[in-house]
Design a protein around this motif. Structure first.
Motif, short mmCIF file in Angstrom:
data_model
loop_
_atom_site.label_atom_id
_atom_site.label_comp_id
_atom_site.label_asym_id
_atom_site.label_seq_id
_atom_site.Cartn_x
_atom_site.Cartn_y
_atom_site.Cartn_z
N TRP A 113 36.40 -8.33 -31.09
CA TRP A 113 36.38 -9.72 -31.55
C TRP A 113 35.39 -10.54 -30.72
CZ3 TRP A 113 37.00 -13.42 -34.87
CH2 TRP A 113 37.16 -14.75 -34.46
N LEU A 114 35.38 -10.37 -29.40
CA LEU A 114 34.46 -11.11 -28.54
C LEU A 114 33.01 -10.71 -28.83
CD1 LEU A 114 36.45 -11.04 -25.18
CD2 LEU A 114 36.21 -12.94 -26.80
N GLN A 115 32.78 -9.47 -29.17
CA GLN A 115 31.44 -9.05 -29.58
C GLN A 115 30.99 -9.79 -30.83
OE1 GLN A 115 32.07 -4.66 -29.76
NE2 GLN A 115 30.18 -4.57 -28.57
N ILE A 116 31.92 -9.97 -31.76
CA ILE A 116 31.59 -10.63 -33.03
C ILE A 116 31.26 -12.10 -32.80
CG2 ILE A 116 32.53 -11.36 -35.26
CD1 ILE A 116 34.07 -8.67 -35.29
N ALA A 145 29.96 -20.57 -36.02
CA ALA A 145 30.52 -21.85 -35.58
C ALA A 145 32.01 -21.92 -35.89
CB ALA A 145 29.78 -23.01 -36.26
N ILE A 146 32.38 -21.44 -37.08
CA ILE A 146 33.80 -21.45 -37.47
C ILE A 146 34.57 -20.43 -36.64
CG2 ILE A 146 35.42 -21.06 -39.36
CD1 ILE A 146 33.82 -23.65 -39.61
N LEU A 147 34.00 -19.25 -36.43
CA LEU A 147 34.69 -18.22 -35.66
C LEU A 147 34.84 -18.63 -34.19
CD1 LEU A 147 33.11 -14.95 -37.10
CD2 LEU A 147 35.29 -16.00 -37.68
N ASN A 148 33.85 -19.31 -33.64
CA ASN A 148 33.97 -19.79 -32.27
C ASN A 148 35.02 -20.89 -32.17
OD1 ASN A 148 32.12 -18.67 -30.07
ND2 ASN A 148 30.74 -18.77 -31.83
N LEU A 149 35.15 -21.69 -33.22
CA LEU A 149 36.17 -22.72 -33.22
C LEU A 149 37.56 -22.10 -33.20
CD1 LEU A 149 36.68 -26.05 -34.18
CD2 LEU A 149 37.74 -24.67 -35.95
N ILE A 150 37.79 -21.08 -34.06
CA ILE A 150 39.12 -20.46 -34.09
C ILE A 150 39.38 -19.72 -32.77
CG2 ILE A 150 38.34 -18.31 -35.21
CD1 ILE A 150 41.69 -20.07 -35.84
N ASN A 151 38.32 -19.17 -32.17
CA ASN A 151 38.48 -18.53 -30.87
C ASN A 151 38.90 -19.54 -29.81
OD1 ASN A 151 38.17 -16.06 -29.20
ND2 ASN A 151 36.59 -17.28 -28.18
N PHE A 152 38.26 -20.71 -29.82
CA PHE A 152 38.61 -21.78 -28.88
C PHE A 152 40.06 -22.22 -29.09
CE2 PHE A 152 38.68 -26.45 -28.04
CZ PHE A 152 38.61 -26.38 -26.65
N GLU A 153 40.48 -22.35 -30.35
CA GLU A 153 41.85 -22.76 -30.64
C GLU A 153 42.85 -21.70 -30.17
OE1 GLU A 153 42.90 -25.63 -31.66
OE2 GLU A 153 40.91 -26.48 -31.97
N ILE A 154 42.47 -20.44 -30.28
CA ILE A 154 43.34 -19.36 -29.79
C ILE A 154 43.50 -19.46 -28.28
CG2 ILE A 154 43.46 -16.86 -29.42
CD1 ILE A 154 42.20 -16.54 -32.23
N VAL A 155 42.39 -19.66 -27.58
CA VAL A 155 42.44 -19.77 -26.12
C VAL A 155 43.30 -20.95 -25.70
CG1 VAL A 155 41.06 -20.21 -24.05
CG2 VAL A 155 40.22 -18.62 -25.80
N LYS A 156 43.18 -22.07 -26.42
CA LYS A 156 43.98 -23.26 -26.08
C LYS A 156 45.47 -23.00 -26.20
CE LYS A 156 42.70 -26.64 -28.69
NZ LYS A 156 42.57 -28.01 -29.23
N ARG A 157 45.85 -22.13 -27.09
CA ARG A 157 47.27 -21.91 -27.36
C ARG A 157 47.89 -20.77 -26.54
NH1 ARG A 157 45.07 -24.42 -31.54
NH2 ARG A 157 46.34 -25.64 -33.01
N VAL A 158 47.11 -20.16 -25.69
CA VAL A 158 47.64 -19.07 -24.86
C VAL A 158 48.72 -19.61 -23.92
CG1 VAL A 158 47.11 -17.44 -23.02
CG2 VAL A 158 45.58 -17.65 -24.98
N ARG A 159 49.88 -18.97 -23.94
CA ARG A 159 50.98 -19.31 -23.05
C ARG A 159 51.52 -18.02 -22.44
NH1 ARG A 159 48.97 -23.37 -24.30
NH2 ARG A 159 49.91 -25.34 -24.99
N ALA A 160 52.26 -18.17 -21.36
CA ALA A 160 52.85 -16.98 -20.75
C ALA A 160 53.77 -16.26 -21.72
CB ALA A 160 53.62 -17.39 -19.49
N SER A 161 54.41 -17.03 -22.62
CA SER A 161 55.35 -16.45 -23.57
C SER A 161 54.71 -16.06 -24.89
CB SER A 161 56.48 -17.44 -23.85
OG SER A 161 55.95 -18.63 -24.46
N SER A 162 53.42 -16.38 -25.07
CA SER A 162 52.82 -16.14 -26.38
C SER A 162 51.31 -16.00 -26.25
CB SER A 162 53.15 -17.30 -27.33
OG SER A 162 52.50 -17.14 -28.57
#
Length: 455
Positions: free
Chosen positions: A102-105, A126-143
């Motif tokens: 995924w990071l390669q893409i 641009a769209i894929l980097n946005l969803i990647n940024f949103e994924i990183v923002k939502r990283v939690r110890a439980s999820s």
């Protein structure tokens, strides 16, 4: 609709099964010189969609994405061929390998970008980097987000929805990139930014919650409090994701890995399907207004092959749909009968007949109109006027005499047996001819195909 505009064709369907018939429907549309609308349900909570729903909420988008990508015109264009491969691509099943790829893409360091022009590549990135940024923002110890088996097209469509704030706009963007013709539209059954789940009630009183559990072998989950322990609820509520506190645990599970093979029978027939809120309470939802308008403007409605209770019924029970379909000015309401029964139309000891399929469709449409009782058989024709079916091993039983008494016309199509399997498959040319005959196209009949029909 303009008085001079030819009425369109509306196809109710799910994803993969009906994708095999896209060329058939496209040819019929061309011959009728009209618009074609595909109505797709958004209640799927399995596969990679389940992880997107768990982390971001929103509708089940997998079937919408697969239809848009399937509609990419087939011609000698290396870029469009590359875009089709790109949006259909799935990451590896291994979690670590999936994230690395995924990071390669997103870094544009992947062979998938070959043959895609710079302008389209940078828009898609641009769209894929946005969803990647949103994924990183939502990283939690439980999820943390699991990329295992993730569809790149699903990630893109989710990113476009988050960027625009509109599911409809996200579909428009993907349609534009895929060069979907203007005369063909993919319509989500509900135009929503929220997640909507379904439940099914069986004849023995069992209730199954969530589309994935209905379609694929899983433990039936009743909605009464006795089936959910306090420890299960507190455990899931401790996880930070897009689900509201108190959401049913079965709706919060990851369903990334499941098999469509060797499906177990349900304990009894499905009798009814309905939408639920996150806590399992039944709700009545309105259809996408564009779906209702498309049906009102249609010359024909077609129920395509696919899972009866998870591909067709979720669209039909929505408010506004049943009333629009029942309009007598729509002369052709055609059911293309499945070539075999599946988990949803069993159990194997009591498989659905053609009349059972039609009854389920009629009941769903009637419930859309607020009717909660049994539907008289002589009202079935308000929702199904024609049946096209296959003859051969494993096909559902069709009582043509009984159907004709109800005013439902039948046409048998001879298909081809799947090599090594005990079931039939529709021959595209034969099905195309059957639809043309049913819809009244006058023209030269292919002499080689005359014997494929019986009506």
């Amino acid at each position: 609709m303009s008085a001079n505009k030819t009425k369109g064709i509306v196809v109710f369907s799910g994803g993969s099964a009906a994708n095999n018939l896209v060329d058939v429907f496209s040819t019929i549309r061309e011959h009728k010189n009209c618009e074609l609308s595909y109505v797709i349900p958004i209640s799927d909570n399995g596969g990679s969609s389940s992880e997107l729903i768990r982390v971001f909420g929103g509708p089940g988008i997998g079937d919408v994405r697969s239809r848009l990508v399937r509609l990419i015109p087939d011609h000698d264009d290396s870029e469009k061929a590359a875009i089709k491969v790109f949006f259909n691509y799935r990451l590896p099943k291994d979690r670590v390998a999936a994230k690395l790829e995924w990071l390669q893409i997103v870094d544009a360091d992947h062979a998938l970008w070959d043959n895609i022009s710079t302008a389209e590549k940078e828009l898609m990135r641009a769209i894929l980097n946005l969803i990647n940024f949103e994924i990183v923002k939502r990283v939690r110890a439980s999820s943390t987000f699991d990329f295992s088996g993730a569809s790149i097209g699903n990630l893109f469509l989710t990113g476009a929805r988050l960027f625009t704030g509109s599911f409809e706009s996200a579909i428009y963007l993907l349609s534009s990139i895929c060069s979907v013709p203007a005369h063909t539209t993919v319509l989500p059954a509900i135009n929503t930014n929220f997640t909507n789940h379904i439940s099914a009630g069986l004849a023995d009183g069992t209730i199954i919650t969530g589309q994935n559990s209905i379609s694929h072998p899983s433990e039936a989950t009743a909605l009464d409090a006795s089936t959910t322990t306090p420890s299960e609820t507190s455990e899931t509520d401790a996880i930070e994701d897009a689900n509201l506190p108190g959401t049913l645990p079965t709706l919060r599970k990851q369903y990334i890995n499941f098999s469509k093979d060797d499906e177990e029978d349900l304990s009894a027939r499905i009798e009814r399907l309905w939408y639920i809120n996150p806590y399992g309470q039944e709700i009545r939802l309105a259809a996408n207004p564009r779906v209702v308008q498309a049906v009102k403007d249609a010359q024909a409605v077609i129920y395509s092959i696919g899972s009866l209770y998870t591909s067709l019924i979720p669209s039909l029970i929505l408010k506004g749909v049943g009333a629009a379909i029942s309009n007598p000015t729509i002369r052709h309401k055609i059911l293309i009968l499945n070539s075999t029964n599946d988990r949803e139309t069993g159990p194997s000891t009591s498989p659905f007949t053609a009349l059972d399929f039609i009854a389920a469709i009629a009941k769903g449409c009637a419930e859309s109109r607020g009717w909660d009782g049994e539907v008289d058989e002589y009202d079935y024709r308000s929702y199904v006027t024609h049946l096209i079916y296959l003859a051969g091993p494993g096909t559902p039983k069709v009582d043509t005499d009984a159907l004709q008494k109800l005013g439902i016309e039948t046409m048998k199509v001879y298909g081809r047996k799947v090599e090594g399997e005990n079931y039939m498959r529709y021959d595209e040319k034969a099905l195309m001819q059957a639809l043309e005959v049913t819809l009244g196209r006058r023209g030269r009949v292919d002499r080689l195909r005359r014997n494929t029909l019986e009506g």
